[in-house]
Design a protein around this motif. Structure first.
Motif, PDB file in Angstrom:
ATOM      1  N   GLU A 243      36.045  28.860  75.224  1.00 40.57           N
ATOM      2  CA  GLU A 243      36.027  29.141  76.653  1.00 40.57           C
ATOM      3  C   GLU A 243      35.681  27.838  77.384  1.00 40.57           C
ATOM      4  N   ALA A 248      33.118  33.816  83.927  1.00 36.20           N
ATOM      5  CA  ALA A 248      32.894  35.051  83.192  1.00 36.20           C
ATOM      6  C   ALA A 248      34.215  35.686  82.776  1.00 36.20           C
ATOM      7  N   LEU A 251      35.396  34.049  79.610  1.00 32.04           N
ATOM      8  CA  LEU A 251      34.645  34.519  78.449  1.00 32.04           C
ATOM      9  C   LEU A 251      35.107  35.909  78.039  1.00 32.04           C
ATOM     10  N   GLU A 252      35.357  36.773  79.003  1.00 31.98           N
ATOM     11  CA  GLU A 252      35.846  38.113  78.669  1.00 31.98           C
ATOM     12  C   GLU A 252      37.193  38.034  77.952  1.00 31.98           C
ATOM     13  N   LEU A 255      36.636  37.088  74.341  1.00 35.57           N
ATOM     14  CA  LEU A 255      36.072  38.177  73.548  1.00 35.57           C
ATOM     15  C   LEU A 255      37.107  39.253  73.248  1.00 35.57           C
ATOM     16  N   ARG A 256      38.026  39.467  74.166  1.00 32.83           N
ATOM     17  CA  ARG A 256      39.035  40.505  73.952  1.00 32.83           C
ATOM     18  C   ARG A 256      40.158  40.046  73.030  1.00 32.83           C
ATOM     19  N   GLN A 266      31.408  29.128  73.731  1.00 37.08           N
ATOM     20  CA  GLN A 266      31.273  28.963  75.176  1.00 37.08           C
ATOM     21  C   GLN A 266      30.990  27.499  75.470  1.00 37.08           C
ATOM     22  N   LEU A 270      28.689  27.919  82.820  1.00 38.21           N
ATOM     23  CA  LEU A 270      28.816  29.081  83.703  1.00 38.21           C
ATOM     24  C   LEU A 270      27.997  28.879  84.979  1.00 38.21           C
ATOM     25  N   SER A 275      25.606  35.974  84.105  1.00 34.09           N
ATOM     26  CA  SER A 275      27.062  36.156  84.095  1.00 34.09           C
ATOM     27  C   SER A 275      27.382  37.405  83.280  1.00 34.09           C
ATOM     28  N   PHE A 277      29.427  39.951  80.912  1.00 32.24           N
ATOM     29  CA  PHE A 277      30.469  39.872  79.888  1.00 32.24           C
ATOM     30  C   PHE A 277      30.408  41.139  79.043  1.00 32.24           C
TER      31      PHE A 277
END
Length: 347
Positions: A243, A248, A251-252, A255-256, A266, A270, A275, A277
């Protein structure tokens, strides 16, 4: 001498300062070029970076090269490693000097008094921070050593990436260099997402296999809501995600899209405070979330890699005289027009 000094949020000046004299164990460097970093832009636009806030005027800059004018390297073209770890704290003792609790870093407001930076015609730095440029490495490309070191450290924090699929969110200068670092480490496939076509073009120049507009209105499946990476041009989930946007949302996305049991690094700083998530994904998919902060010995590796690969020149968008620092900062902040913008301190 001329120096680029931040006095407060939005208050960037080119000031006349007294040239320094090297103290014991220091080397005087006549700076030729300095790269404008995202953190420099944050100090200019927001008065701070993350939780580091300006409390006094500070010379900006930590990506600098020039010519040593004192010490055993006098007359040689050199790059400056911006960090001086304390060497005695528990982190330094355990080989993690990049998170030293008492480090000094050029152009940083992390401590008070602030550590003055390298955007000045001359700087005095500890001799241990000065590195001769490898033969054939031009100063303009050598300025990338510091951000490339950040990228190399982030990729190493991910573990072995050879033969693996990597996702990078954010195609700013650091994100583009993460692409190059991942490829140099043997990554089989690198996908990059960003909001700007121009930024994605730089990522492509750095070696990305697939680039994706993160907000592409033609793709109703983006961002994806499942653990498949089909939406970013690959038919299986990525093994590693870095990332690099400092958001944010980025980052999402990481993760997905990372596979179950995969690694997310990361790297982007940020915004201050908390933040949000999707933390449950860490649990249900046993994803490893790791931070990456600055670098240590990667600086020497970065210089060698830059010397061996002229293609890095494509990431330098412009070289602007220091007297025009404000216009240079405005250009660097406009990611639709630039990747890495340099200040020139020569005549």
């Amino acid at each position: 001498m001329l120096a680029c000094v931040i006095h407060g949020q939005g208050d960037l000046r080119v000031d006349e300062l007294t040239a320094p004299s090297p103290g014991p164990g220091e080397v005087l460097v006549a700076v030729s070029h300095g790269g404008i970093c995202g953190s420099d832009l944050h100090y200019w636009r927001h008065g701070g970076v993350g939780d580091f806030r300006l409390r006094e005027p500070m010379v900006l800059g930590h990506e600098v090269v020039g010519v040593a004018s004192s010490g055993p390297l006098a007359g040689a073209a050199v790059a400056v490693h911006p960090a001086t770890p304390c060497g005695v704290c528990p982190e330094c003792a355990h080989g993690r000097r990049q998170v030293c609790r008492d480090t000094r870093y050029l152009g940083s407001a992390a401590r008070t008094p602030h550590v003055q930076g390298g955007f000045a015609a001359e700087i005095a730095v500890p001799a241990g921070q000065v590195r001769p440029l490898p033969q054939g490495l031009p100063p303009r490309r050598a300025v990338l050593a510091e951000p490339l070191s950040v990228a190399l450290h982030a990729v190493r924090r991910a573990g072995a990436v050879s033969g693996r699929r990597v996702l990078v969110t954010g195609a700013g200068p650091i994100g583009a260099l993460v692409v190059a670092a991942a490829k140099a480490a043997g990554a089989a496939h690198v996908t990059v997402t960003d909001l700007l076509p121009a930024a994605l073009g730089y990522a492509r120049a750095a070696g990305a296999d697939v680039v994706v507009r993160a907000d592409d209105p033609a793709d109703p499946g983006w961002p994806p809501e499942t653990d498949t990476a089909a939406a970013v041009g690959v038919d299986v989930a990525v093994d590693v995600a870095v990332e690099a946007s400092g958001t944010a949302a980025g980052l999402e996305t990481c993760l997905r899209l990372v596979r179950r049991g995969g690694v997310v690094v990361q790297l982007g700083m940020l915004p201050p405070g908390q933040s949000p998530f999707p933390g449950n994904l860490l649990v249900s998919r046993e994803i490893e979330l790791r931070g990456a902060f600055r670098f240590d010995t990667e600086f020497d590796d970065a210089l060698r890699l830059l010397a061996a690969e002229p293609a890095f020149d494509a990431l330098v968008s412009a070289v602007v005289p220091v007297r025009e620092a404000e216009s240079a900062f405005a250009l660097a902040a406009d990611r639709s027009r630039s990747c890495k913008v340099l200040l020139s301190f020569g005549d």
